[in-house]
Design a protein around this motif. Structure first.
Motif, PDB file in Angstrom:
ATOM      1  N   GLU A 152     -60.815  76.071  68.087  1.00  0.00           N
ATOM      2  CA  GLU A 152     -60.284  74.928  68.840  1.00  0.00           C
ATOM      3  C   GLU A 152     -59.027  74.396  68.191  1.00  0.00           C
ATOM      4  O   GLU A 152     -58.037  74.106  68.871  1.00  0.00           O
ATOM      5  CB  GLU A 152     -61.341  73.829  68.914  1.00  0.00           C
ATOM      6  CG  GLU A 152     -60.880  72.631  69.727  1.00  0.00           C
ATOM      7  CD  GLU A 152     -61.955  71.561  69.846  1.00  0.00           C
ATOM      8  OE1 GLU A 152     -61.665  70.495  70.395  1.00  0.00           O
ATOM      9  OE2 GLU A 152     -63.086  71.806  69.363  1.00  0.00           O
ATOM     10  N   TYR A 189     -58.823  75.527  77.992  1.00  0.00           N
ATOM     11  CA  TYR A 189     -57.360  75.603  78.025  1.00  0.00           C
ATOM     12  C   TYR A 189     -56.834  76.465  79.165  1.00  0.00           C
ATOM     13  O   TYR A 189     -55.642  76.786  79.198  1.00  0.00           O
ATOM     14  CB  TYR A 189     -56.846  76.169  76.695  1.00  0.00           C
ATOM     15  CG  TYR A 189     -57.278  75.367  75.497  1.00  0.00           C
ATOM     16  CD1 TYR A 189     -56.749  74.102  75.250  1.00  0.00           C
ATOM     17  CD2 TYR A 189     -58.235  75.864  74.608  1.00  0.00           C
ATOM     18  CE1 TYR A 189     -57.148  73.358  74.148  1.00  0.00           C
ATOM     19  CE2 TYR A 189     -58.645  75.125  73.505  1.00  0.00           C
ATOM     20  CZ  TYR A 189     -58.097  73.876  73.287  1.00  0.00           C
ATOM     21  OH  TYR A 189     -58.498  73.142  72.200  1.00  0.00           O
ATOM     22  N   ARG A 228     -55.304  74.397  69.873  1.00  0.00           N
ATOM     23  CA  ARG A 228     -54.633  73.111  70.086  1.00  0.00           C
ATOM     24  C   ARG A 228     -53.237  73.105  69.468  1.00  0.00           C
ATOM     25  O   ARG A 228     -52.283  72.594  70.062  1.00  0.00           O
ATOM     26  CB  ARG A 228     -55.482  71.989  69.487  1.00  0.00           C
ATOM     27  CG  ARG A 228     -56.721  71.652  70.311  1.00  0.00           C
ATOM     28  CD  ARG A 228     -57.612  70.657  69.613  1.00  0.00           C
ATOM     29  NE  ARG A 228     -56.939  69.394  69.408  1.00  0.00           N
ATOM     30  CZ  ARG A 228     -57.481  68.360  68.753  1.00  0.00           C
ATOM     31  NH1 ARG A 228     -58.691  68.486  68.236  1.00  0.00           N
ATOM     32  NH2 ARG A 228     -56.814  67.243  68.609  1.00  0.00           N
ATOM     33  N   GLU A 276     -50.335  72.823  72.042  1.00  0.00           N
ATOM     34  CA  GLU A 276     -49.809  71.458  72.104  1.00  0.00           C
ATOM     35  C   GLU A 276     -48.605  71.248  71.208  1.00  0.00           C
ATOM     36  O   GLU A 276     -47.753  70.407  71.515  1.00  0.00           O
ATOM     37  CB  GLU A 276     -50.918  70.468  71.727  1.00  0.00           C
ATOM     38  CG  GLU A 276     -52.108  70.499  72.679  1.00  0.00           C
ATOM     39  CD  GLU A 276     -53.236  69.603  72.217  1.00  0.00           C
ATOM     40  OE1 GLU A 276     -53.004  68.796  71.284  1.00  0.00           O
ATOM     41  OE2 GLU A 276     -54.347  69.695  72.773  1.00  0.00           O
TER      42      GLU A 276
END
Length: 920
Positions: free
Chosen positions: A495, A530, A499, A503
């Motif tokens: 995760e 996602y 991310r 991001e």
């Protein structure tokens, strides 16, 4: 006699030994002319020149016994056995005797002497200079003034079975002998004033090794304890030397004449000379006596633990945890070592923490005590401004001292290097918390020390000693994305990795590749999380990943063919449910269409949601497509989907979708599939498609005859000229007798264009049919009445007149009748009795008339059973187009009247007996 620059401390308390009873100075040895001293097994042992041995116990009680007639020259007390070995003389001249005393057994006021043997090397009388006994009681060595060393092998306590031999000869007197056990080998150290030799006596041949070409004097040799590896210690004027069994070890250099050495615990006690003199007591002749300096050295920690002058030291003994110094004034001086805490406090007052730590370790100080010393030392260095040294001490307290105590001291920006070092040590010892990891990484980022950060995080084989998620979070916040990604990938923090990629770095392709390498469950979870972002940025690659994920998923870094396939084992297929990913294709209907088409093609048994979604996409594209070729292709695909027998779309939803998008072909197909023929007809009616209205009625009229009736109503309401259609509809209604003529006329009365000519033929035909039916009914009524009258007359005749049986032949075998015979009134019919019994099913029923009679009885029973079926009657009446026929049918069954049935069939009137059947 300065010993280099070693610090001096007073770690021993000196006092003169006093008698416990009188509290006076212990003086029981004041008149003893001491020749030898030894200690061990809870006693101080002294021998004198008169041949006596004195035993002093802990209560200072003195016991003595006569050991030799002339004098005692040497004593040796074993440590593990309560045996005393002595050497002395019983006769004048040089005649040394070895005696072994068992101190546990008393005999005639003294201990038991278990052995007496002479010590004369090669039958050459010479004075003994030294004695040593091995603790295993199998070896004893005696050194002589002429340089010889005699070794005794065998039981030390007995003279029998002992062998002796000379193991070493030299021209100089032997000054010391010591045993050392090393593994299976036993070595004998031989020291003279000119050499130090090591002899391996455990082999078949004595192996000698000269360790040094100069030696030591009597009393200047001692063996260290196990803390110093049981080394031989030899004192010389320039230094103190240490020896192993095979080589010389280190040396401690200090000058001065050394008279005697003694080893106590981890201390080396050296007795040396001093220039000062002290007058001797009067009873000793009034001569002056020399003052000796007794110095206690801590060899391990490198300091002088005690140093003081003593008058003319005779010997140094140690027992009961204390050191006893026998002075020339015949007083016994006791040196009592201070306890460890007292010694440490003395060192703390002088801020000598380094030595305090070394001392505490050598004294096996407990861990908590050491931590307290490290803490005090660190505080001391911190107060002096030595922050580097302080942090080194604080690092030693990790695990015991609260880390926050240290961290608060170094939070100043100028101390960030020291704080970083401490935090690194915390992590190495796995004592760091999440907050410590955060603080350390912040230190690295504040210092912009990328090398340290790389070493801390990106070393592949480094053992992880920090909280991984905390490190990832801090690196991400500080902008060190590569470090955060490295940690996340290395430790499986999927995760966090995704991310950061999606991001922060916006590397969507790498994120997708990372997901493709995950195991099935992780890949599925992260695609759900996602998928929308990936679909928006890399739609084609994301769609391909979804296709694999929902069919037969395998991580991309795993081989397509594994060992299980070679073994013939069918592996478990892992696949996700495609319907869970439809929401990912938001705003990308083209990719969703591609995905759904693939899933339906690969898995025809896909759930209805996939078929419904694909149908909706097709219909949406048909409505909004402007390219005619693409639109035609989409229509074709939609038809194929609807007509696919394996398609599992929801029929009702498909109808709604087709109706919403006005997809005519789909609407009509789905109506037909659902057997909604009236809906098909109504669809054509709404579109005024006269041709398809008629075609629908023709096509589905067999399944639903009411279609023609609805078509008649439809055309009757139309003001257009639809005479051909009306004529065809009327023809079908007439042919199938779907409506009474009156209803047909009433229906057509609403149409102004439907003239009499339209229905003229129909009306004439219907009236003619009804007339024919009436005529037929009247004929049947007349016939039934005639039959009824005839039956009644027959019954009456049977009841009132005799019946003559004139049959001459059997109605079964057609042979002439013979008695006995059976006659029936029905025709009448006659039978041979044996024929009747063979063919008759019932002995009271005529075989010839039985079939017809049974039909009539079945009809009567059926009517009887259906008389009370009122619910069935009403249901048929409501569904039937000709209610009158239904009522007439039930009326004929006798539903509406009470019928009494006469079940007696034409009875058998004659018996089977010869008496009744004999006459014709």
């Amino acid at each position: 006699m300065a010993f280099l620059q070693w610090r001096r401390f007073n770690f021993f308390d000196k006092e003169i030994l006093k008698d416990t009873e009188s509290d006076q100075v212990y003086d029981k040895l004041k008149d003893v002319n001491i020749s030898a001293c030894v200690s061990g097994r809870g006693q101080l042992i002294v021998g004198d020149h008169e041949g006596y041995v004195y035993l002093i116990n802990k209560q200072l009680s003195l016991n003595m016994f006569k050991a030799y007639e002339i004098r005692v020259s040497h004593l040796y007390q074993l440590k593990q056995h309560n045996l005393l070995v002595s050497i002395g003389e019983d006769e004048q001249g040089i005649n040394p005797l070895i005696k072994v005393w068992n101190l546990d057994k008393m005999e005639k006021g003294g201990p038991l002497c278990t052995r007496i043997s002479r010590a004369i090397p090669n039958n050459k009388a010479t004075p003994v200079t030294c004695l040593v006994v091995h603790e295993n009681l199998n070896w004893m060595a005696v050194g002589f003034e002429n340089g010889s060393v005699m070794l005794f092998k065998g039981d030390v306590t007995r003279d029998r079975h002992n062998k002796s031999r000379i193991v070493h000869e030299t021209s100089r007197p032997v000054t010391a002998l010591e045993f050392r056990t090393q593994g299976k080998n036993i070595f004998l150290f031989v020291v003279t004033e000119a050499s130090v030799v090591s002899i391996n006596i455990s082999g078949k041949q004595d192996a000698k090794n000269t360790l040094e070409q100069f030696g030591g004097k009597l009393g200047g040799v001692v063996m260290s304890d196990h803390n110093q590896d049981n080394q031989l210690v030899v004192a010389r004027p320039d230094a103190v030397y240490f020896y192993q069994s095979d080589s010389r070890g280190p040396c401690l250099a200090f000058e001065g004449e050394k008279l005697r050495l003694h080893w106590f615990r981890n201390y080396l006690i050296v007795v040396g000379k001093e220039d000062k003199t002290l007058p001797r007591p009067v009873q000793l002749g009034g001569q002056t006596m020399e003052m000796n300096i007794v110095t206690v050295y801590d060899i391990q920690n490198k300091f002088i633990a005690y140093s003081a002058p003593f008058p003319d030291v005779i010997d140094v003994l140690s027992e009961w945890g204390c050191v006893y110094i026998l002075g020339g004034d015949r007083k016994i001086y006791q040196l009592q070592e201070k306890d460890t805490q007292t010694k440490l406090e003395m060192l703390f007052k002088k801020n000598n923490y380094t030595l305090a730590i070394s001392l505490a370790k050598s004294q096996q100080y407990d861990q908590e005590g050491l931590i307290d010393i490290f803490t005090q030392y660190g505080d001391h260095l911190y107060s002096k401004g030595d922050h580097d040294g302080a942090i080194d001490q604080y690092i030693k307290t990790i695990g015991k001292l609260e880390a926050s105590y240290v961290i608060r001291k170094f939070l100043d920006a100028q101390r960030i290097h020291n704080l970083t070092k401490y935090l690194q040590a915390l992590h190495k010892q796995q004592q760091a918390t999440e907050e410590h990891t955060t603080l350390l990484l912040n230190c690295y980022t504040k210092l912009k020390d990328v090398n340290k950060l790389d070493e801390f995080i990106m070393t592949k084989d480094r053992e992880v000693d920090f909280d991984v998620e905390t490190a990832i979070r801090v690196c991400r916040q500080a902008g060190y994305f590569e470090h955060a990604l490295f940690l996340a990938e290395k430790h499986g923090k999927h995760e966090w990795y995704l991310r950061i990629q999606l991001e922060d770095i916006k590397q969507y392709q790498r994120a997708l590749q990372y997901i493709s390498k995950l195991e099935f469950s992780e890949a599925e979870k992260n695609v759900k999380r996602y998928g929308k972002v990936l679909m928006a940025e890399v739609p084609q690659e994301t769609t391909e990943l979804l296709k694999r994920l929902c069919t037969d998923y395998r991580p991309t870094d795993k081989p397509l063919v594994d060992q299980n396939m070679y073994d013939g084992t069918v592996g478990h297929i892992e696949k996700a449910q495609a319907e869970n990913f439809i929401h990912i294709f938001v705003n990308n209907s083209e990719r969703l269409t591609e995905f759904l088409e693939h899933m339906i093609r690969v898995q025809p048994n896909s759930p209805s949601l996939l078929y419904n979604s694909l149908l909706e996409l097709y219909l949406h594209d048909i409505v909004h497509e402007t390219d005619s070729m693409k639109k035609t292709e989409r229509v074709r695909k939609t038809e194929e989907l609807l007509k696919n027998p394996d398609a599992k779309y929801d029929l009702d939803q498909a109808m709604v979708l087709c109706q919403m998008n006005d997809f005519k072909v789909g609407i009509l197909y789905l109506y037909e599939k659902a057997h909604l023929y009236q809906q098909i007809l109504r669809y054509h009616m709404e579109h005024d498609d006269y041709v398809n209205v008629i075609e629908t009625c023709k096509k589905f009229g067999q399944q639903d005859s009411n279609l023609w009736v609805q078509a008649l109503s439809y055309f009757a309401r139309k003001e257009d000229d639809c005479k051909p259609q009306l004529m065809e509809v009327l023809s079908q209604i007439d042919k199938k007798n779907l409506l009474p003529p009156l209803l047909v006329i009433q229906t057509l009365a609403h149409n102004s264009t439907a003239t009499l000519s339209v229905v003229k033929d129909y009306i004439i035909r219907r009236l003619q049919m009804e007339n024919d039916q009436i005529a037929e009914d009247e004929r049947l009524i007349k016939q039934y009445r005639e039959d009824t009258d005839k039956k009644r007359a027959q019954i009456e005749e049977l009841k009132t007149t005799a019946k003559v049986f004139q049959a001459s032949k059997c109605n079964i075998c057609n042979h002439p009748l013979e008695l006995p015979s059976v006659h029936f009134l029905c025709e009448p019919h006659s039978y041979h009795q044996h024929c009747f019994e063979s063919y008759a099913e019932n002995d009271s029923e005529c075989p010839v008339c039985a079939a017809e009679n049974r039909k009539i009885m079945d009809i009567i029973r059926a009517q009887e059973q259906s008389r009370d079926l009122h619910e069935q009657f009403h249901n048929q009446l409501q569904r039937s187009q000709d209610g009158f026929s239904v009522v007439a049918d039930y009326f004929g069954r006798g539903v509406f009247n009470k019928v009494t049935l006469i079940t007696d069939s034409p009875a058998r009137q004659t018996s089977k007996s010869p008496a009744t059947s004999r006459y014709v």
